[in-house]
Design an enzyme around this catalytic site. Sequence first.
Site, PDB file in Angstrom:
ATOM      1  N   ASN A  23       0.796  -1.222   0.000  1.00  0.00           N
ATOM      2  CA  ASN A  23       0.000   0.000   0.000  1.00  0.00           C
ATOM      3  C   ASN A  23       0.830   1.274   0.000  1.00  0.00           C
ATOM      4  O   ASN A  23       0.298   2.359  -0.206  1.00  0.00           O
ATOM      5  CB  ASN A  23      -1.002  -0.019   1.157  1.00  0.00           C
ATOM      6  CG  ASN A  23      -2.078  -1.060   0.910  1.00  0.00           C
ATOM      7  OD1 ASN A  23      -2.214  -1.566  -0.211  1.00  0.00           O
ATOM      8  ND2 ASN A  23      -2.838  -1.386   1.933  1.00  0.00           N
ATOM      9  N   ARG A  94      -8.309  -1.241  -7.620  1.00  0.00           N
ATOM     10  CA  ARG A  94      -8.845   0.069  -7.254  1.00  0.00           C
ATOM     11  C   ARG A  94      -7.776   1.136  -7.149  1.00  0.00           C
ATOM     12  O   ARG A  94      -7.963   2.299  -7.484  1.00  0.00           O
ATOM     13  CB  ARG A  94      -9.527   0.000  -5.896  1.00  0.00           C
ATOM     14  CG  ARG A  94     -10.727  -0.867  -5.784  1.00  0.00           C
ATOM     15  CD  ARG A  94     -11.333  -0.597  -4.451  1.00  0.00           C
ATOM     16  NE  ARG A  94     -11.501   0.817  -4.301  1.00  0.00           N
ATOM     17  CZ  ARG A  94     -12.446   1.506  -4.925  1.00  0.00           C
ATOM     18  NH1 ARG A  94     -13.271   0.873  -5.731  1.00  0.00           N
ATOM     19  NH2 ARG A  94     -12.569   2.783  -4.772  1.00  0.00           N
ATOM     20  N   CYS A 118     -16.136  -2.980  -4.643  1.00  0.00           N
ATOM     21  CA  CYS A 118     -15.363  -4.227  -4.527  1.00  0.00           C
ATOM     22  C   CYS A 118     -15.986  -5.068  -3.430  1.00  0.00           C
ATOM     23  O   CYS A 118     -16.918  -4.622  -2.755  1.00  0.00           O
ATOM     24  CB  CYS A 118     -13.893  -3.933  -4.283  1.00  0.00           C
ATOM     25  SG  CYS A 118     -13.458  -3.752  -2.569  1.00  0.00           S
ATOM     26  N   ARG A 123     -16.989   1.812  -1.782  1.00  0.00           N
ATOM     27  CA  ARG A 123     -15.735   2.562  -1.962  1.00  0.00           C
ATOM     28  C   ARG A 123     -15.834   3.685  -2.995  1.00  0.00           C
ATOM     29  O   ARG A 123     -15.117   3.684  -4.000  1.00  0.00           O
ATOM     30  CB  ARG A 123     -14.588   1.612  -2.276  1.00  0.00           C
ATOM     31  CG  ARG A 123     -14.434   0.526  -1.194  1.00  0.00           C
ATOM     32  CD  ARG A 123     -13.317  -0.417  -1.461  1.00  0.00           C
ATOM     33  NE  ARG A 123     -12.012   0.155  -1.173  1.00  0.00           N
ATOM     34  CZ  ARG A 123     -10.868  -0.522  -1.234  1.00  0.00           C
ATOM     35  NH1 ARG A 123     -10.883  -1.788  -1.596  1.00  0.00           N
ATOM     36  NH2 ARG A 123      -9.721   0.037  -0.965  1.00  0.00           N
ATOM     37  N   ASP A 309      -7.183  -3.741   7.908  1.00  0.00           N
ATOM     38  CA  ASP A 309      -6.535  -4.786   7.108  1.00  0.00           C
ATOM     39  C   ASP A 309      -5.992  -5.940   7.951  1.00  0.00           C
ATOM     40  O   ASP A 309      -5.448  -6.895   7.401  1.00  0.00           O
ATOM     41  CB  ASP A 309      -5.411  -4.186   6.257  1.00  0.00           C
ATOM     42  CG  ASP A 309      -5.939  -3.205   5.221  1.00  0.00           C
ATOM     43  OD1 ASP A 309      -5.143  -2.429   4.676  1.00  0.00           O
ATOM     44  OD2 ASP A 309      -7.161  -3.197   4.979  1.00  0.00           O
ATOM     45  N   ILE A 331     -14.560   0.708   9.168  1.00  0.00           N
ATOM     46  CA  ILE A 331     -14.048   1.343   7.944  1.00  0.00           C
ATOM     47  C   ILE A 331     -14.814   0.892   6.699  1.00  0.00           C
ATOM     48  O   ILE A 331     -15.199   1.697   5.865  1.00  0.00           O
ATOM     49  CB  ILE A 331     -12.540   1.042   7.773  1.00  0.00           C
ATOM     50  CG1 ILE A 331     -11.761   1.405   9.039  1.00  0.00           C
ATOM     51  CG2 ILE A 331     -11.981   1.758   6.551  1.00  0.00           C
ATOM     52  CD1 ILE A 331     -11.685   2.885   9.342  1.00  0.00           C
ATOM     53  N   ARG A 401      -2.116 -10.955  -4.542  1.00  0.00           N
ATOM     54  CA  ARG A 401      -2.152  -9.494  -4.674  1.00  0.00           C
ATOM     55  C   ARG A 401      -1.368  -8.802  -3.573  1.00  0.00           C
ATOM     56  O   ARG A 401      -0.896  -7.680  -3.745  1.00  0.00           O
ATOM     57  CB  ARG A 401      -3.598  -8.992  -4.634  1.00  0.00           C
ATOM     58  CG  ARG A 401      -4.490  -9.594  -5.721  1.00  0.00           C
ATOM     59  CD  ARG A 401      -5.818  -8.911  -5.724  1.00  0.00           C
ATOM     60  NE  ARG A 401      -5.615  -7.473  -5.913  1.00  0.00           N
ATOM     61  CZ  ARG A 401      -6.636  -6.632  -6.066  1.00  0.00           C
ATOM     62  NH1 ARG A 401      -7.868  -7.094  -6.030  1.00  0.00           N
ATOM     63  NH2 ARG A 401      -6.424  -5.350  -6.233  1.00  0.00           N
TER      64      ARG A 401
HETATM   65  C1  EPZ Z   1      -6.513   2.014   1.545  1.00  0.00           C
HETATM   66  O1  EPZ Z   1      -7.690   1.954   0.740  1.00  0.00           O
HETATM   67  C2  EPZ Z   1      -5.853   0.637   1.432  1.00  0.00           C
HETATM   68  N1  EPZ Z   1      -5.544   0.356   0.050  1.00  0.00           N
HETATM   69  C3  EPZ Z   1      -6.799  -0.423   1.969  1.00  0.00           C
HETATM   70  O2  EPZ Z   1      -6.124  -1.677   1.960  1.00  0.00           O
HETATM   71  C4  EPZ Z   1      -7.157  -0.098   3.404  1.00  0.00           C
HETATM   72  O3  EPZ Z   1      -8.109  -1.019   3.865  1.00  0.00           O
HETATM   73  C5  EPZ Z   1      -7.744   1.321   3.487  1.00  0.00           C
HETATM   74  O4  EPZ Z   1      -6.835   2.276   2.920  1.00  0.00           O
HETATM   75  C6  EPZ Z   1      -8.021   1.736   4.918  1.00  0.00           C
HETATM   76  O5  EPZ Z   1      -6.887   1.647   5.706  1.00  0.00           O
HETATM   77  C7  EPZ Z   1      -4.428   0.919  -0.501  1.00  0.00           C
HETATM   78  O6  EPZ Z   1      -3.692   1.664   0.095  1.00  0.00           O
HETATM   79  C8  EPZ Z   1      -4.145   0.574  -1.931  1.00  0.00           C
HETATM   80  P1  EPZ Z   1      -9.918   4.895   2.268  1.00  0.00           P
HETATM   81  P2  EPZ Z   1      -8.497   3.297   0.358  1.00  0.00           P
HETATM   82  O7  EPZ Z   1     -10.018   5.889   1.182  1.00  0.00           O
HETATM   83  O8  EPZ Z   1      -7.540   4.375   0.087  1.00  0.00           O
HETATM   84  C9  EPZ Z   1     -14.675   5.594   2.317  1.00  0.00           C
HETATM   85  C10 EPZ Z   1      -5.780  -3.976   1.533  1.00  0.00           C
HETATM   86  O9  EPZ Z   1      -6.297  -4.983   2.035  1.00  0.00           O
HETATM   87  N2  EPZ Z   1     -14.398   6.621   1.281  1.00  0.00           N
HETATM   88  O10 EPZ Z   1      -9.220   5.284   3.519  1.00  0.00           O
HETATM   89  O11 EPZ Z   1      -9.473   2.938  -0.695  1.00  0.00           O
HETATM   90  C11 EPZ Z   1     -14.457   4.179   1.767  1.00  0.00           C
HETATM   91  O12 EPZ Z   1     -15.569   3.721   1.075  1.00  0.00           O
HETATM   92  C12 EPZ Z   1      -6.638  -2.752   1.150  1.00  0.00           C
HETATM   93  O13 EPZ Z   1      -4.566  -3.863   1.297  1.00  0.00           O
HETATM   94  C13 EPZ Z   1     -15.441   7.405   0.827  1.00  0.00           C
HETATM   95  O14 EPZ Z   1     -16.576   7.265   1.276  1.00  0.00           O
HETATM   96  O15 EPZ Z   1      -9.265   3.540   1.735  1.00  0.00           O
HETATM   97  C14 EPZ Z   1     -14.137   3.380   3.001  1.00  0.00           C
HETATM   98  O16 EPZ Z   1     -15.320   2.963   3.597  1.00  0.00           O
HETATM   99  C15 EPZ Z   1      -8.095  -3.013   1.290  1.00  0.00           C
HETATM  100  N3  EPZ Z   1     -15.175   8.317  -0.148  1.00  0.00           N
HETATM  101  C16 EPZ Z   1     -13.412   4.397   3.869  1.00  0.00           C
HETATM  102  O17 EPZ Z   1     -13.732   5.698   3.371  1.00  0.00           O
HETATM  103  C17 EPZ Z   1     -13.915   8.497  -0.664  1.00  0.00           C
HETATM  104  O18 EPZ Z   1     -13.729   9.343  -1.565  1.00  0.00           O
HETATM  105  C18 EPZ Z   1     -11.895   4.220   3.866  1.00  0.00           C
HETATM  106  O19 EPZ Z   1     -11.409   4.369   2.574  1.00  0.00           O
HETATM  107  C19 EPZ Z   1     -12.873   7.698  -0.183  1.00  0.00           C
HETATM  108  C20 EPZ Z   1     -13.126   6.760   0.797  1.00  0.00           C
END
Ligand code: EPZ
Length: 423
Positions: A23, A94, A118, A123, A309, A331, A401
Amino acid sequence: MDSILVRSNGPLKGQIPIAGAKNACLTLMPATLLSEEPLTLTNAPRLSDIRTMTQLLQSLGSEVTSLQEGRVLAMSSHGPVNTHADYDIVRKMRASNLVLGPLLAREGIAEVSLPGGCAIGARPMDIHTDGLAQMGAEIELRDGYLHAKAAGGRLKGAVIDFPFASVGATENIMMAATLAKGTTVINNAAREPEIVDLATCLRAMGAQIEGDGTSSITVQGVERMHGATHPVVTDRIELGTYMLAPAICGGEVELLGGRINLLAAFCEKLDAAGIAVSETERGLTVARKNGDIRAVDVTTEPFPGFPTDLQAQIMALLCTAEGTSVLEEKIFENRFMHAPELIRMGARIEVHGGTATVTGVDKLRGAPVMATDLRASVSLILAGLAAEGETKVSRVYHLDRGYEHVVAKLRGVGANIERIKDA
Ligand code: EPZ
């Protein structure tokens, strides 16, 4: 398709090297678009997601060369850049959406396929697009693509208050702000170690960034960014995953490259559950304190809280703990799909919305189970390490992955595990 067979084999002993963070690498790679000079990443993980990001960047015109068996990624975006990130690549992963900010910052225009939902949740990208709009981007969703254009051809600084500390939105806006006109402030920013790693790399490329690791990040835009070489930070999620192996099976394992400050909230829960974690010169050692595992309650939160995670993996441990544990997933709205598979192995778990109640049983029993997403897949392998009989985990492409050499790493500490080709 491959499956993984696991049979319990008693206490584990030895060392497991921890790789660079998936990540972090996935957000560091798009930073190549911010400069015409070479960006080289060392300590890169060897994973299918990294290959997908490589494919995406190459489709945008960047050169990405994998060296030293994939440990080094030499990248350069000196030529003309294609600003269209195609659905056929984006739908595979993503994190492809992390090219939006850098493309807009460099070219003032971008066309990025919306990733879609997903397995673990809807997301959306509203926090990303609202932030970029405040920086002067006109963004329209058309035919499944985000069509973005910077008014006047260049983004401008803005004060942006995030409704939620989104990791991806913080990364996209931070990268976009490096070349914007003026100062950008991100309030309620994400504080994950991967954000600090990205900011460190961007500073090495000439960016002016302060406050990363806190909830308020300030970026002073610059005219151009230069090249750099940057080591990818240790993968704290891979680290936490393997810390649970000796916790579940007994024995003692040293995780090379591990540090407690990457996972303080997680280590606190392990301590409460009866697991001793101590720092060594080369990493961390993990072992049970006195043999019993106690139930603990867990709530997932943005960093520095308990990482979502690692929720599936700690559930595997708590299936055989003494007492009842309550896990709250705050989350993602659909991140308990490993629970029905663990129940097939004899676990006692009740899921209601975002809460799972786990009542410990003496022992799990091996069964054929199915991986549904990356972290769920490894939690089933962990559960299989101490279950009676054989566990067969299918659909392990999810695992590739985010985990390199999982079979070799666990075998190296005495686990009975193998990868097989399904008939
Ligand atoms: C990152 O995802 C990680 N992926 C995820 O890891 C991790 O679970 C997540 O952060 C939380 O720690 C990568 O870094 C590639 P967020 P990301 O934006 O950036 C909502 C793994 O297993 N949200 O912090 O997509 C969203 O739907 C993966 O390695 C909105 O509503 O996470 C979620 O419920 C899975 N609108 C929450 O916030 C937005 O515009 C957290 O999402 C953005 C996010």
